[in-house]
Design a protein around this motif. Structure first.
Motif, PDB file in Angstrom:
ATOM      1  N   GLN A 157      24.908-121.256  33.522  1.00 16.75           N
ATOM      2  CA  GLN A 157      24.091-121.057  34.786  1.00 16.75           C
ATOM      3  C   GLN A 157      24.183-119.490  35.387  1.00 16.75           C
ATOM      4  N   LYS A 158      25.336-118.807  34.930  1.00 19.71           N
ATOM      5  CA  LYS A 158      25.461-117.324  35.264  1.00 19.71           C
ATOM      6  C   LYS A 158      24.440-116.441  34.412  1.00 19.71           C
ATOM      7  N   GLN A 159      24.429-117.012  33.241  1.00 21.62           N
ATOM      8  CA  GLN A 159      23.350-116.176  32.428  1.00 21.62           C
ATOM      9  C   GLN A 159      22.122-116.279  32.837  1.00 21.62           C
ATOM     10  N   GLU A 160      21.720-117.535  33.565  1.00 20.00           N
ATOM     11  CA  GLU A 160      20.317-117.718  33.957  1.00 20.00           C
ATOM     12  C   GLU A 160      20.338-116.972  35.175  1.00 20.00           C
ATOM     13  N   ALA A 161      21.284-116.683  36.112  1.00 21.30           N
ATOM     14  CA  ALA A 161      21.490-116.065  37.147  1.00 21.30           C
ATOM     15  C   ALA A 161      20.914-114.548  36.910  1.00 21.30           C
ATOM     16  N   ASN A 162      21.634-114.170  35.976  1.00 24.55           N
ATOM     17  CA  ASN A 162      21.344-112.536  35.362  1.00 24.55           C
ATOM     18  C   ASN A 162      20.031-112.454  35.073  1.00 24.55           C
ATOM     19  N   THR A 163      19.477-113.315  34.281  1.00 22.86           N
ATOM     20  CA  THR A 163      17.924-113.376  33.857  1.00 22.86           C
ATOM     21  C   THR A 163      17.030-113.126  35.124  1.00 22.86           C
ATOM     22  N   GLU A 164      17.217-113.974  36.173  1.00 21.82           N
ATOM     23  CA  GLU A 164      16.553-113.974  37.220  1.00 21.82           C
ATOM     24  C   GLU A 164      16.661-112.593  37.900  1.00 21.82           C
ATOM     25  N   PHE A 165      17.935-111.970  38.225  1.00 17.93           N
ATOM     26  CA  PHE A 165      18.310-110.953  38.791  1.00 17.93           C
ATOM     27  C   PHE A 165      17.689-110.018  38.235  1.00 17.93           C
ATOM     28  N   TYR A 166      17.612-109.546  37.028  1.00 19.33           N
ATOM     29  CA  TYR A 166      16.708-108.638  36.350  1.00 19.33           C
ATOM     30  C   TYR A 166      15.350-108.682  36.652  1.00 19.33           C
ATOM     31  N   LYS A 167      14.767-109.732  36.640  1.00 20.93           N
ATOM     32  CA  LYS A 167      13.358-109.789  37.326  1.00 20.93           C
ATOM     33  C   LYS A 167      13.126-109.116  38.419  1.00 20.93           C
ATOM     34  N   TYR A 168      14.284-109.562  39.606  1.00 14.84           N
ATOM     35  CA  TYR A 168      14.132-109.228  40.904  1.00 14.84           C
ATOM     36  C   TYR A 168      14.390-107.488  40.882  1.00 14.84           C
ATOM     37  N   ILE A 169      15.131-107.192  40.187  1.00 18.04           N
ATOM     38  CA  ILE A 169      15.346-105.822  40.190  1.00 18.04           C
ATOM     39  C   ILE A 169      14.250-105.088  39.557  1.00 18.04           C
ATOM     40  N   TYR A 170      13.558-105.552  38.517  1.00 18.97           N
ATOM     41  CA  TYR A 170      12.502-104.839  37.761  1.00 18.97           C
ATOM     42  C   TYR A 170      11.399-104.834  38.951  1.00 18.97           C
ATOM     43  N   ARG A 171      10.997-105.837  39.765  1.00 15.70           N
ATOM     44  CA  ARG A 171      10.038-105.782  40.741  1.00 15.70           C
ATOM     45  C   ARG A 171      10.287-104.929  41.962  1.00 15.70           C
ATOM     46  N   ASN A 172      11.654-104.979  42.341  1.00 17.69           N
ATOM     47  CA  ASN A 172      11.899-104.110  43.671  1.00 17.69           C
ATOM     48  C   ASN A 172      12.768-102.792  43.560  1.00 17.69           C
ATOM     49  N   TYR A 173      13.428-102.683  42.429  1.00 12.76           N
ATOM     50  CA  TYR A 173      14.354-101.374  42.643  1.00 12.76           C
ATOM     51  C   TYR A 173      13.405-100.061  43.082  1.00 12.76           C
ATOM     52  N   ALA A 174      12.398 -99.660  42.322  1.00 11.60           N
ATOM     53  CA  ALA A 174      11.713 -98.499  42.840  1.00 11.60           C
ATOM     54  C   ALA A 174      11.490 -98.276  44.170  1.00 11.60           C
ATOM     55  N   ASP A 175      11.026 -99.437  44.759  1.00 10.15           N
ATOM     56  CA  ASP A 175      10.513 -99.367  45.919  1.00 10.15           C
ATOM     57  C   ASP A 175      11.818 -99.113  47.119  1.00 10.15           C
ATOM     58  N   TRP A 176      13.050 -99.534  46.651  1.00 11.46           N
ATOM     59  CA  TRP A 176      14.162 -99.566  47.470  1.00 11.46           C
ATOM     60  C   TRP A 176      14.614 -97.843  47.803  1.00 11.46           C
ATOM     61  N   LEU A 177      14.356 -97.223  46.674  1.00 10.27           N
ATOM     62  CA  LEU A 177      15.086 -95.832  46.735  1.00 10.27           C
ATOM     63  C   LEU A 177      14.695 -94.958  47.896  1.00 10.27           C
ATOM     64  N   TYR A 178      13.244 -95.106  48.299  1.00  8.94           N
ATOM     65  CA  TYR A 178      13.046 -94.156  49.340  1.00  8.94           C
ATOM     66  C   TYR A 178      12.598 -94.983  50.689  1.00  8.94           C
ATOM     67  N   ALA A 179      12.933 -96.166  50.715  1.00  9.40           N
ATOM     68  CA  ALA A 179      12.486 -97.084  51.870  1.00  9.40           C
ATOM     69  C   ALA A 179      13.553 -96.848  52.766  1.00  9.40           C
ATOM     70  N   LYS A 180      12.761 -97.352  54.132  1.00 11.04           N
ATOM     71  CA  LYS A 180      13.635 -97.411  55.378  1.00 11.04           C
ATOM     72  C   LYS A 180      14.977 -98.264  55.144  1.00 11.04           C
ATOM     73  N   ASP A 181      15.813 -98.104  56.077  1.00 10.83           N
ATOM     74  CA  ASP A 181      17.279 -98.770  56.038  1.00 10.83           C
ATOM     75  C   ASP A 181      16.855-100.308  55.902  1.00 10.83           C
ATOM     76  N   ASP A 182      15.841-100.752  56.951  1.00 12.09           N
ATOM     77  CA  ASP A 182      15.562-102.355  56.956  1.00 12.09           C
ATOM     78  C   ASP A 182      14.848-102.921  55.996  1.00 12.09           C
ATOM     79  N   ASP A 183      14.448-102.002  54.895  1.00  9.80           N
ATOM     80  CA  ASP A 183      13.650-102.364  53.829  1.00  9.80           C
ATOM     81  C   ASP A 183      14.197-102.593  52.572  1.00  9.80           C
TER      82      ASP A 183
END
Length: 518
Positions: free
Chosen positions: A182-208
Motif C-alpha cells: 500500500q505504501k508503494q501504491e501511495a508513492n506511485t500516486e504521489f509522484y503523479k500528483y507532484i508531476y501535475r502540480n509541482y511547477a505551479d507551486w513554486l511561484y504561486a501565492k501562499d494559499d495556492d
C-alpha cells in the motif's frame, strides 16, 4: 498451550486455592510457596515468567525477597501484593522496580488483568494493531483513489507512518507485506500528483501552494521571533517523519508540542538545494541570480553550503528582523557537537539561535558504504532505531536538557528526507552529467521518460542551469539512476540503500515541529 509460568509467594497460600484454580483454567502454570526463601531457591529450576509476591511475610519480607530476585533476575517481572497502602512502601516498591502493585484483598480478575498486561501485552497489542489496520486499510486505499490536495497528502502520509510504527508491534509478516504494498501504491500516486502540480507551486501565492523549503522560515519561524523569548531553530539534516516520531518522546519529556506539521521539500531533495532555499527564502535559481558568487552547482569544487548564515542574515533583514541578535552554529562531527553543548547556555542571550546538525545525513551515506551499518539499518525499522540511539546519546540532546524549565521557543525541522531505493533505471549522459543517484543534470541526457520527472528547462523547477542546454531529471518512487557502464554492479551495490534527491513521500513530506516550555 501455557500462557506463562507463575511463582506465587504468600504465607497464607492455602487460602488462595480458588484463585490458583481460576488462573490455571485460564492457561497459566502456577507454583506456590509460603515463604521467600523457598521461592528464591526454586527460581533456577522453574524459570518463571512472573512472580506474584506477598509484601508482608515472616522470615524474609516481600521487599527483601524482591531485592534478592532483582539481584539475579533483573528483567523478571514481579507483582507486589499487599495490605499496606502507605506511600513509603509504594515508593520503596516502585524504586525496587516492581512491575505492578495490587492491594489486598484482590479478586481473581484483578490478578488476571495484571498477568495479561505483563505477559500478554505484546501479543494482544499486535493482534489489536493488525485488526485495526485491516479495518482502516479500505479507507486508506479509497483515499489513494481520490483527488487529494497537498494538505490531504500530508495527512495520508502521517497515517501511513503511524501504521508503519504500529506494525512494528505486530509479528505478522503478511500484514507488513500488505502495508508495504500500500505504501508503494501511495508513492506511485504521489509522484503523479507532484508531476501535475509541482511547477505551479513554486511561484504561486501562499494559499495556492503548500509551505515549501523557500517559504518555511517565513511561515513557521519568523512569527515566533521577538526580543522577550529566545527562539531556537534546530535543523537536523535528512530527518524523515518516521524518524522524528521515534525521537519525539525525548523532546516531549522536556517541552510541550504546540504544533506538529509537515512541509514540502523543494527538488532536488538534496542539501545544497533545499537547505540553501530554506535559509535564503528563495528558490535556487533566485539565489544564483541575486548572489552569483555564493551559489555553486553540483560539479563546482568546494562545499555547496558555506553561506547559509549570510543568506539567513539577509532574509531576516528583508522580513523586518534585522535588529535581532542571532547565532548560527553548524555541527558536522561529535567534537563540534560537544563544543556546541558546552557553549549552549550562553546562547540564551540571543534572540534567535540556529543550529544545523548534520548526523542523520552522514548516517545515510555511511550506511551505504559500511557493512556493519548495513546490518544495523537493513530496513526502515533499523534506520529508525539507529536514529533513536544516536539522538539519545548525542550532544544535541544533552544541550536541550539544559533548556528544561527555561522560557524558550523551539522549532525543529529538516531539509529533506530519504527513501530506501530498490529499482534501478538506466540513464545515459556525457562526462558533465552529475553522479547523484536520485537526480541528475546534464546535457543530452538519455532516459525513459516514464521512469523520471524531467525538466528540460531547469528554470521551470526554480533551478539554475549549470551549462547551456542542461536538463534535470528526478527519480520517482523507489528508483535510482545508474549508468550503463558496470550497470549490474552498481544496481546491486546501491539497492536497498537510503538515498535522497528525488520524488517520494519520504523525501518530500518532512517534519516541522513547534515546541514551547512546559
Amino acid at each position: 498451550m501455557s500462557l506463562g509460568k507463575i511463582i506465587w509467594v504468600d504465607d497464607e497460600i492455602e487460602s488462595l486455592t480458588s484463585q490458583q484454580l481460576f488462573l490455571q483454567a485460564k492457561g497459566y502454570e502456577i507454583e506456590t510457596f509460603s515463604n521467600g526463601f523457598d521461592a528464591l531457591e526454586s527460581l533456577p529450576s522453574i524459570q518463571p515468567d512472573i512472580v506474584l509476591l506477598d509484601e508482608s511475610m515472616p522470615g524474609i519480607s516481600g521487599l527483601e525477597t524482591l531485592s534478592k530476585i532483582k539481584e539475579s533476575y533483573h528483567n523478571l517481572p514481579v507483582v507486589l501484593i499487599t495490605k499496606n497502602e502507605t506511600e513509603n512502601l509504594m515508593d520503596d516498591a516502585i524504586g525496587s522496580q516492581i512491575a505492578d502493585y495490587l492491594i489486598k484483598p484482590v479478586n481473581p480478575n484483578q490478578v488476571l488483568l495484571s498477568l495479561k498486561k505483563l505477559l500478554e501485552n505484546k501479543r494482544l497489542v499486535a493482534e489489536k494493531t493488525t485488526s485495526a489496520y485491516q479495518q482502516q486499510f479500505g479507507q486508506l486505499f479509497s483515499a489513494l483513489s481520490g483527488s487529494l490536495d497537498y494538505k490531504e497528502w500530508i495527512d495520508l502520509y502521517k497515517k501511513l507512518e503511524y501504521w508503519e510504527l504500529e506494525m512494528e508491534k505486530s509479528d505478522s509478516p503478511e500484514m507488513m507485506e500488505v502495508f508495504q504494498t500500500q505504501k508503494q501504491e501511495a508513492n506511485t500516486e504521489f509522484y503523479k500528483y507532484i508531476y501535475r502540480n509541482y511547477a505551479d507551486w513554486l511561484y504561486a501565492k501562499d494559499d495556492d501552494a503548500p509551505i515549501m523549503s523557500h517559504t518555511l522560515l517565513k511561515n513557521k519561524l519568523f512569527p515566533l521571533l521577538n526580543k522577550e523569548i529566545p527562539t531556537f531553530f534546530i535543523l537536523i539534516d535528512n530527518l524523515r517523519f518516521d524518524q522524528w516520531k521515534t525521537i519525539q518522546p525525548m523532546f516531549t519529556d522536556l517541552f510541550r508540542i504546540e504544533e506538529e506539521d509537515c512541509f514540502y521539500a523543494t527538488l532536488p531533495t538534496a542539501t545544497q538545494y533545499s537547505r540553501n532555499a530554506i535559509f535564503a527564502g528563495m528558490l535556487p535559481l533566485e539565489i544564483q541570480k541575486k548572489y552569483p558568487d555564493k551559489w555553486k552547482n553540483d560539479d563546482d569544487d568546494g562545499s555547496k553550503n558555506l553561506h547559509e548564515a549570510f543568506f539567513l542574515e539577509n532574509y531576516l533583514k528583508k522580513n523586518g528582523h534585522g535588529d535581532l541578535k542571532f547565532s548560527y552554529t553548524k555541527v558536522l562531527n561529535h567534537q563540534e557537537g560537544q563544543e556546541m553543548n558546552n557553549n549552549f547556555l550562553n546562547l540564551l542571550s540571543n534572540d534567535l539561535n540556529v543550529i544545523v546538525y548534520n548526523f542523520v545525513d552522514m548516517l545515510s551515506h555511511a550506511r551505504t558504504e559500511m557493512e556493519v551499518l548495513k546490518e544495523l539499518a537493513s530496513d526502515e525499522k533499523g534506520y529508525r532505531s539507529l536514529t533513536k540511539s544516536w539522538f539519545s546519546n548525542s550532544p544535541l540532546r544533552q544541550a536541550l536538557l539544559k533548556l528544561e524549565g527555561k522560557k524558550v521557543n523551539i522549532v525543529v525541522a529538516t531539509d529533506h528526507g530519504s527513501v530506501r531505493v530498490r529499482t534501478p533505471y538506466k540513464v545515459v549522459g556525457d562526462k558533465q552529467t552529475t553522479a547523484n543517484l536520485r537526480y541528475k543534470h546534464g546535457r543530452n541526457l538519455n532516459y525513459n521518460p516514464k521512469e523520471v520527472f524531467a525538466f528540460k528547462n531547469p528554470a521551470e523547477a526554480g533551478l539554475p542551469s549549470p551549462t547551456i542546454n542542461s536538463s534535470f531529471i528526478f527519480a520517482k518512487e523507489d528508483g535510482f539512476l545508474c549508468y550503463p557502464n558496470n550497470y549490474n554492479y552498481y544496481a546491486s551495490y546501491y539497492k536497498d540503500s537510503f538515498q535522497h534527491g528525488g520524488v517520494s513521500l519520504e523525501e518530500m513530506i518532512i517534519p516541522v515541529i513547534t515546541l514551547k516550555s512546559k
